[in-house]
Design a protein around this motif. Structure first.
Motif, mmCIF file in Angstrom:
data_model
loop_
_atom_site.group_PDB
_atom_site.id
_atom_site.type_symbol
_atom_site.label_atom_id
_atom_site.label_comp_id
_atom_site.label_asym_id
_atom_site.label_seq_id
_atom_site.Cartn_x
_atom_site.Cartn_y
_atom_site.Cartn_z
ATOM 1 N N ASP A 124 38.424 1.180 -35.598
ATOM 2 C CA ASP A 124 39.520 0.974 -36.544
ATOM 3 C C ASP A 124 40.665 0.135 -35.960
ATOM 4 O O ASP A 124 41.803 0.244 -36.401
ATOM 5 C CB ASP A 124 40.044 2.320 -37.040
ATOM 6 C CG ASP A 124 40.582 3.194 -35.913
ATOM 7 O OD1 ASP A 124 40.375 2.874 -34.716
ATOM 8 O OD2 ASP A 124 41.207 4.219 -36.232
ATOM 9 N N GLU A 137 56.152 -1.715 -31.254
ATOM 10 C CA GLU A 137 55.496 -0.406 -31.227
ATOM 11 C C GLU A 137 54.466 -0.427 -30.105
ATOM 12 O O GLU A 137 53.578 -1.276 -30.080
ATOM 13 C CB GLU A 137 54.807 -0.145 -32.571
ATOM 14 C CG GLU A 137 53.961 1.096 -32.612
ATOM 15 C CD GLU A 137 54.776 2.365 -32.804
ATOM 16 O OE1 GLU A 137 54.193 3.448 -32.657
ATOM 17 O OE2 GLU A 137 55.971 2.274 -33.126
ATOM 18 N N ARG A 190 47.162 -3.499 -38.530
ATOM 19 C CA ARG A 190 47.825 -3.634 -39.838
ATOM 20 C C ARG A 190 48.891 -2.556 -40.048
ATOM 21 O O ARG A 190 49.968 -2.821 -40.576
ATOM 22 C CB ARG A 190 46.791 -3.550 -40.959
ATOM 23 C CG ARG A 190 45.908 -4.762 -41.064
ATOM 24 C CD ARG A 190 44.934 -4.611 -42.238
ATOM 25 N NE ARG A 190 43.954 -5.669 -42.220
ATOM 26 C CZ ARG A 190 42.657 -5.476 -42.000
ATOM 27 N NH1 ARG A 190 42.180 -4.264 -41.788
ATOM 28 N NH2 ARG A 190 41.832 -6.501 -42.009
ATOM 29 N N LYS A 191 48.604 -1.345 -39.630
ATOM 30 C CA LYS A 191 49.514 -0.216 -39.829
ATOM 31 C C LYS A 191 50.796 -0.346 -39.011
ATOM 32 O O LYS A 191 51.876 0.022 -39.471
ATOM 33 C CB LYS A 191 48.793 1.076 -39.444
ATOM 34 C CG LYS A 191 49.622 2.331 -39.588
ATOM 35 C CD LYS A 191 48.794 3.541 -39.191
ATOM 36 C CE LYS A 191 49.591 4.817 -39.271
ATOM 37 N NZ LYS A 191 48.795 5.988 -38.883
ATOM 38 N N HIS A 192 50.694 -0.885 -37.801
ATOM 39 C CA HIS A 192 51.835 -0.899 -36.885
ATOM 40 C C HIS A 192 52.520 -2.257 -36.755
ATOM 41 O O HIS A 192 53.420 -2.414 -35.936
ATOM 42 C CB HIS A 192 51.393 -0.403 -35.509
ATOM 43 C CG HIS A 192 50.928 1.012 -35.522
ATOM 44 N ND1 HIS A 192 51.797 2.077 -35.610
ATOM 45 C CD2 HIS A 192 49.680 1.543 -35.508
ATOM 46 C CE1 HIS A 192 51.105 3.203 -35.620
ATOM 47 N NE2 HIS A 192 49.818 2.908 -35.569
ATOM 48 N N THR A 193 52.105 -3.234 -37.537
ATOM 49 C CA THR A 193 52.740 -4.548 -37.538
ATOM 50 C C THR A 193 53.465 -4.696 -38.867
ATOM 51 O O THR A 193 52.825 -4.733 -39.912
ATOM 52 C CB THR A 193 51.683 -5.666 -37.361
ATOM 53 O OG1 THR A 193 50.894 -5.378 -36.200
ATOM 54 C CG2 THR A 193 52.345 -7.018 -37.210
ATOM 55 N N ILE A 194 54.795 -4.762 -38.823
ATOM 56 C CA ILE A 194 55.604 -4.795 -40.044
ATOM 57 C C ILE A 194 56.431 -6.075 -40.048
ATOM 58 O O ILE A 194 57.240 -6.298 -39.129
ATOM 59 C CB ILE A 194 56.506 -3.546 -40.144
ATOM 60 C CG1 ILE A 194 55.641 -2.278 -40.103
ATOM 61 C CG2 ILE A 194 57.353 -3.601 -41.409
ATOM 62 C CD1 ILE A 194 56.439 -0.999 -39.974
ATOM 63 N N GLN A 231 51.569 1.817 -28.206
ATOM 64 C CA GLN A 231 50.779 3.005 -28.509
ATOM 65 C C GLN A 231 49.468 2.994 -27.747
ATOM 66 O O GLN A 231 48.824 1.946 -27.613
ATOM 67 C CB GLN A 231 50.490 3.053 -30.013
ATOM 68 C CG GLN A 231 49.810 4.312 -30.461
ATOM 69 C CD GLN A 231 49.569 4.297 -31.950
ATOM 70 O OE1 GLN A 231 48.790 3.492 -32.435
ATOM 71 N NE2 GLN A 231 50.242 5.175 -32.665
ATOM 72 N N GLU A 276 42.738 -1.765 -38.519
ATOM 73 C CA GLU A 276 43.578 -0.877 -39.318
ATOM 74 C C GLU A 276 44.818 -0.473 -38.526
ATOM 75 O O GLU A 276 45.918 -0.408 -39.078
ATOM 76 C CB GLU A 276 42.792 0.357 -39.779
ATOM 77 C CG GLU A 276 41.774 0.069 -40.863
ATOM 78 C CD GLU A 276 40.497 -0.605 -40.370
ATOM 79 O OE1 GLU A 276 40.257 -0.662 -39.144
ATOM 80 O OE2 GLU A 276 39.736 -1.092 -41.217
ATOM 81 N N SER A 277 44.664 -0.228 -37.226
ATOM 82 C CA SER A 277 45.815 0.101 -36.381
ATOM 83 C C SER A 277 46.783 -1.075 -36.297
ATOM 84 O O SER A 277 47.996 -0.889 -36.382
ATOM 85 C CB SER A 277 45.351 0.485 -34.972
ATOM 86 O OG SER A 277 44.630 1.684 -34.996
#
Length: 164
Positions: free
Chosen positions: A52, A142, A58-62, A144, A55-56
């Motif tokens: 994934d 971010e 996409r989720k953590h890049t804003i 992680q 998905e990670s």
């Protein structure tokens, strides 16, 4: 079929000949991206990524707010990811670099991308120099740890000698 094509609908492969210059390659690749709403994802070789990973990213890049650096678990010499047969892993979390990095293309253009001028013929420090400019533009990063994100050990002898 490549495991990195997981739900990726658009990508370009740029083939190069001659001496390899990391920052020039990254710069050329990002210049080929025209849509400011696309995510630039810098990665590395010798990796095993979780299923994934995109998905990670996409989720953590804003856009306009946050870039993302997932840490890898750097495996020690002769190590391999754990299996049922050998559940012990030797290595450490690599928390000292930003070589694996994602940001929106519009943000990339805003902070100026990689520094080709200072890092054309040398390797090391280009990620930290870029991060300083990212933070100066008010974009957070971010950080992680991702399970099952492994960087395999490899000898660095002879690597990058042409580009230094």
């Amino acid at each position: 079929r490549s495991p990195f094509r997981n739900n990726v609908t658009s990508f370009t492969i740029i083939k190069k000949k001659g001496k390899f210059h990391k920052t020039l390659a990254i710069d050329e690749a990002t210049k080929s991206i025209k849509d400011g709403n696309s995510i630039v994802f810098l990665t590395d070789l010798h990796l095993t990524a979780p299923h994934d990973i995109f998905e990670s990213v996409r989720k953590h890049t804003i856009k306009g707010l946050m870039a993302f650096t997932p840490f890898t678990f750097r495996l020690s010499h002769c190590s391999r990811p754990p299996t049922e047969q050998s559940p012990i892993v030797n290595g450490h979390w690599e928390t000292g670099g930003f070589g694996i990095f994602s940001t929106y293309k519009s943000d990339w253009d805003n902070f100026g991308g990689v520094n080709v001028k200072e890092y054309k013929h040398k390797w090391g420090g280009e990620d930290w120099e870029m991060v300083d400019r990212v933070l100066a533009k008010g974009i957070e990063i971010e950080l992680q740890r991702l399970p099952n994100f492994y960087h395999f050990y490899h000898d660095k002898q002879g690597m990058w000698q042409e580009a230094r």
